[in-house]
Design a protein around this motif. Sequence first.
Motif: not given
Length: 265
Positions: A124-127, A130-132, A149-152, A243-245
């Motif tokens: 379901r997640v489309q995006k 990523v924090t660099k 997710t956008r949690e936190g 997601w892990f890949r």
Amino acid sequence: MTQISRFTSEIVPIAQRVTGGGFADYALVSLHCLRIYLDTSYRMTIDLLKEMPQITGEIGLNTADLPSPSTLCKAFDRISMSICRVLLRQSAQLHDPSKHAAIDATFYERSAASRHYCQRISYRVQKLKVTKLVDTETQAVLDVHCSTTREGSDADLAEQIARRNAGDLRSLAADKGYDKQSLRESLREIDIRPLIKHRIFAPYDHAHNARIDKKRYNQRSMTETVNSAVKRSLGFAVRARSWFREFREIALMCVVYNIKRAVKQ
């Protein structure tokens, strides 16, 4: 020497150091980085490398020894995220980082999939968020964090990344989205100078902002430059499904970006 040959000559010794020199391990890591460098599928990567005996020779392989596309795909699961982070750190060292960094987040698209496939695996997640962490002088990617997710809050995530790189940073710049007093306090505890402007709620907030090193604070825009460069050269979407890949693919994209930039310089 072509750019792909120079790229291969850089990634192979890095992969050897990180994986402990095991032939199968470093060869597979090198092949996956070449796949991302070439921006092709597993099958097309193997087909192209069969026509490049010089490149496969630098890895230590003969064209007849190249794995099948399915074997290469399955081998990706054996590359842990911890290995990807060490690869990223090693690739960043090619640029002699300045210890002054900036942090920011961007989003990557997940590859389009059929409706049946999405329903079958609850896709379901489309995006991907990523924090660099980027060195502001060399524009090398120092660290990366991925999430579906956008949690936190961004500030809590920045603290986690900063602690992971404590000792390697002198300052950390970020925009007002990272404005949180606990983050500033945590950065000072690990001897990192926070360059994050305060939101204006009272007159003393102006005084806090006036003491910020403007030259280094303005360099926070380097994260946007790097995000744009990575997407333009390596794509704005990930090919992996799970997601892990996808997290590993993003990390290797940053490794490839660092090495490509070092090769050009």
